[in-house]
Scaffold this active site. Structure first.
Site, PDB file in Angstrom:
ATOM      1  N   ALA A  67       0.869  -1.179   0.000  1.00 17.95           N
ATOM      2  CA  ALA A  67       0.000   0.000   0.000  1.00 17.95           C
ATOM      3  C   ALA A  67       0.902   1.224   0.000  1.00 17.95           C
ATOM      4  O   ALA A  67       2.057   1.156   0.436  1.00 17.95           O
ATOM      5  CB  ALA A  67      -0.877  -0.013   1.244  1.00 17.95           C
ATOM      6  N   GLU A 136       4.533  -5.044   7.426  1.00 17.16           N
ATOM      7  CA  GLU A 136       3.763  -3.960   8.058  1.00 17.16           C
ATOM      8  C   GLU A 136       4.175  -3.671   9.498  1.00 17.16           C
ATOM      9  O   GLU A 136       4.192  -2.514   9.922  1.00 17.16           O
ATOM     10  CB  GLU A 136       2.262  -4.277   8.010  1.00 17.16           C
ATOM     11  CG  GLU A 136       1.617  -4.060   6.642  1.00 17.16           C
ATOM     12  CD  GLU A 136       1.716  -5.256   5.712  1.00 17.16           C
ATOM     13  OE1 GLU A 136       2.511  -6.187   6.001  1.00 17.16           O
ATOM     14  OE2 GLU A 136       1.005  -5.276   4.704  1.00 17.16           O
TER      15      GLU A 136
HETATM   16  N1  CAA Z   1       4.619   3.204  -0.490  1.00 16.67           N
HETATM   17  C1  CAA Z   1       5.038   4.379  -0.988  1.00 16.67           C
HETATM   18  N2  CAA Z   1       6.207   4.541  -1.619  1.00 16.67           N
HETATM   19  C2  CAA Z   1       6.975   3.448  -1.763  1.00 16.67           C
HETATM   20  C3  CAA Z   1       6.612   2.193  -1.272  1.00 16.67           C
HETATM   21  C4  CAA Z   1       5.349   2.083  -0.620  1.00 16.67           C
HETATM   22  N3  CAA Z   1       4.896   0.923  -0.142  1.00 16.67           N
HETATM   23  N4  CAA Z   1       7.594   1.309  -1.544  1.00 16.67           N
HETATM   24  C5  CAA Z   1       8.546   1.997  -2.205  1.00 16.67           C
HETATM   25  N5  CAA Z   1       8.176   3.289  -2.337  1.00 16.67           N
HETATM   26  C6  CAA Z   1       8.919   4.377  -2.986  1.00 16.67           C
HETATM   27  C7  CAA Z   1      10.097   4.821  -2.125  1.00 16.67           C
HETATM   28  O1  CAA Z   1       9.667   5.718  -1.114  1.00 16.67           O
HETATM   29  C8  CAA Z   1      10.973   5.459  -3.166  1.00 16.67           C
HETATM   30  O2  CAA Z   1      10.454   6.730  -3.479  1.00 16.67           O
HETATM   31  P1  CAA Z   1      11.437   8.032  -3.602  1.00 16.67           P
HETATM   32  O3  CAA Z   1      12.330   7.676  -4.755  1.00 16.67           O
HETATM   33  O4  CAA Z   1      10.492   9.150  -3.886  1.00 16.67           O
HETATM   34  O5  CAA Z   1      12.160   8.127  -2.295  1.00 16.67           O
HETATM   35  C9  CAA Z   1      10.749   4.571  -4.398  1.00 16.67           C
HETATM   36  O6  CAA Z   1       9.519   3.901  -4.180  1.00 16.67           O
HETATM   37  C10 CAA Z   1      11.834   3.521  -4.583  1.00 16.67           C
HETATM   38  O7  CAA Z   1      11.942   2.780  -3.373  1.00 16.67           O
HETATM   39  P2  CAA Z   1      13.330   2.612  -2.570  1.00 16.67           P
HETATM   40  O8  CAA Z   1      14.258   3.742  -2.876  1.00 16.67           O
HETATM   41  O9  CAA Z   1      12.987   2.353  -1.145  1.00 16.67           O
HETATM   42  O10 CAA Z   1      13.892   1.287  -3.278  1.00 16.67           O
HETATM   43  P3  CAA Z   1      14.889   0.238  -2.627  1.00 16.67           P
HETATM   44  O11 CAA Z   1      15.363  -0.620  -3.739  1.00 16.67           O
HETATM   45  O12 CAA Z   1      15.911   0.906  -1.776  1.00 16.67           O
HETATM   46  O13 CAA Z   1      13.954  -0.645  -1.634  1.00 16.67           O
HETATM   47  C11 CAA Z   1      11.966  -1.836  -1.018  1.00 16.67           C
HETATM   48  C12 CAA Z   1      12.922  -1.429  -2.166  1.00 16.67           C
HETATM   49  C13 CAA Z   1      12.687  -2.834  -0.078  1.00 16.67           C
HETATM   50  C14 CAA Z   1      10.757  -2.509  -1.664  1.00 16.67           C
HETATM   51  C15 CAA Z   1      11.564  -0.576  -0.212  1.00 16.67           C
HETATM   52  O14 CAA Z   1      11.078   0.390  -1.131  1.00 16.67           O
HETATM   53  C16 CAA Z   1      10.496  -0.814   0.814  1.00 16.67           C
HETATM   54  O15 CAA Z   1      10.785  -1.343   1.875  1.00 16.67           O
HETATM   55  N6  CAA Z   1       9.246  -0.412   0.507  1.00 16.67           N
HETATM   56  C17 CAA Z   1       8.142  -0.501   1.455  1.00 16.67           C
HETATM   57  C18 CAA Z   1       7.669  -1.916   1.593  1.00 16.67           C
HETATM   58  C19 CAA Z   1       6.551  -1.972   2.625  1.00 16.67           C
HETATM   59  O16 CAA Z   1       6.750  -1.681   3.791  1.00 16.67           O
HETATM   60  N7  CAA Z   1       5.359  -2.366   2.171  1.00 16.67           N
HETATM   61  C20 CAA Z   1       4.211  -2.458   3.029  1.00 16.67           C
HETATM   62  C21 CAA Z   1       3.391  -1.202   2.920  1.00 16.67           C
HETATM   63  S1  CAA Z   1       2.134  -1.116   4.152  1.00 16.67           S
HETATM   64  C22 CAA Z   1       0.867  -2.019   3.567  1.00 16.67           C
HETATM   65  O17 CAA Z   1       0.916  -2.634   2.517  1.00 16.67           O
HETATM   66  C23 CAA Z   1      -0.347  -1.965   4.459  1.00 16.67           C
HETATM   67  C24 CAA Z   1      -1.447  -2.870   4.159  1.00 16.67           C
HETATM   68  O18 CAA Z   1      -1.379  -4.078   4.264  1.00 16.67           O
HETATM   69  C25 CAA Z   1      -2.745  -2.269   3.840  1.00 16.67           C
END
Ligand code: CAA
Length: 260
Positions: A67, A136
């Protein structure tokens, strides 16, 4: 069909291909993307000719990284609960209950809502570079798009709980070993393999397939999903939620507080 955040293409008269197309955000699911996916899936379900839908993410890095954290990080508990309820209704329960089978072609990160979308789909195939997890709790929230229920349904309570509370990512081979995906293939062959699965489906009775999906789904109670909605919202009231989401945006490790 023209959308801002998804691409829709028919691979044949019967197979529709939907690509989630926010590569700069690693295809994170914001409200608009969920609404567009709902619209496209609803159209596919109502189209008599379309017999299989394949969903994937654009680019080579991510299926869906969850998300959209930046969209929900300032939500109140009520808004958090509503986010979860709306997501279930428009996308995750909707996909699970479609009579048209949905194949998730997991072409990279499938985290949080991304894995939850794959878990709602009827078949999951992964590319060798795919990584899956429900991270999460590392953000101070819980899986809110069905992950607390469907991961356990797919791989058993023990492993599901372990994955959820450690927030760890697993690679594609481990996902295969856990029974989470049906096959692991090189990334460049993922779509072709998904089409081969679609062709196996096309040989069978569409009406019987719809009935079989409904029968399999009938085994699972809805009560757990209601509890997940409520507890997802409750997490939004905590200091840990503010800290976890802020730490994500600030690219630092969160400093969480005490239990309960
Ligand atoms: N939401 C919003 N933006 C996100 C995102 C997310 N879930 N995942 C990645 N992005 C964005 C980053 O913020 C970044 O944006 P900027 O360039 O503007 O800073 C861009 O995408 C690229 O991401 P990274 O620079 O972080 O890429 P990376 O290769 O270093 O890492 C990753 C990759 C491990 C997937 C990392 O992006 C990450 O940990 N993302 C979040 C994963 C996460 O926690 N997902 C769960 C979300 S909560 C949820 O889903 C709730 C639910 O059940 C309802």
């Amino acid at each position: 069909m023209i959308y801002d955040n998804i691409l829709v293409k028919d691979l044949s008269d019967e197979i529709r291909y939907i690509t989630i197309n926010r590569p700069k955000q690693l295809n994170a699911l914001n409200k608009q993307t969920i609404e567009e996916l709902h619209d496209a899936l609803d159209k596919a379900e109502k189209d008599e000719k379309i017999r299989v839908v394949i969903i994937t993410g654009s680019g080579q890095k991510a299926f869906v990284a969850g998300a959209d954290i930046k969209e929900f990080m300032h939500f109140t508990p009520e808004e958090g609960q509503a986010l979860s309820e709306t997501g279930h209704r428009l996308l995750f329960d909707f996909v699970e209950q479609m009579q048209t089978p949905v194949i998730a072609a997991i072409n990279g990160y499938a985290l949080g809502g991304g894995l939850e979308l794959a878990l709602s789909s009827h078949i999951r195939l992964a590319s060798e570079n795919a990584r899956m997890g429900l991270p999460e709790v590392s953000l101070g929230v819980i899986p809110g798009y069905g992950g607390t229920q469907r991961l356990a349904q797919h791989i058993g309570k023990g492993r599901a709980l372990e994955m959820i509370i450690t927030a760890r990512q697993i690679d594609a081979q481990t996902a295969y070993d856990y029974g989470l995906v049906s096959e692991v293939v090189p990334q460049e062959k993922l779509l072709d393999r998904a089409v081969e699965y679609a062709q196996m489906i096309l040989r069978n009775s569409p009406q019987a397939i719809g009935l079989a999906i409904a029968a399999v789904n009938a085994a699972y109670s809805r009560e757990g999903f209601r509890t997940e909605n409520e507890l997802f919202g409750r997490a939004f009231a905590t200091e840990d939620f503010k800290e976890g989401t802020t730490a994500f945006v600030e690219r630092r490790k969160p400093d969480f507080g005490k239990k309960g």
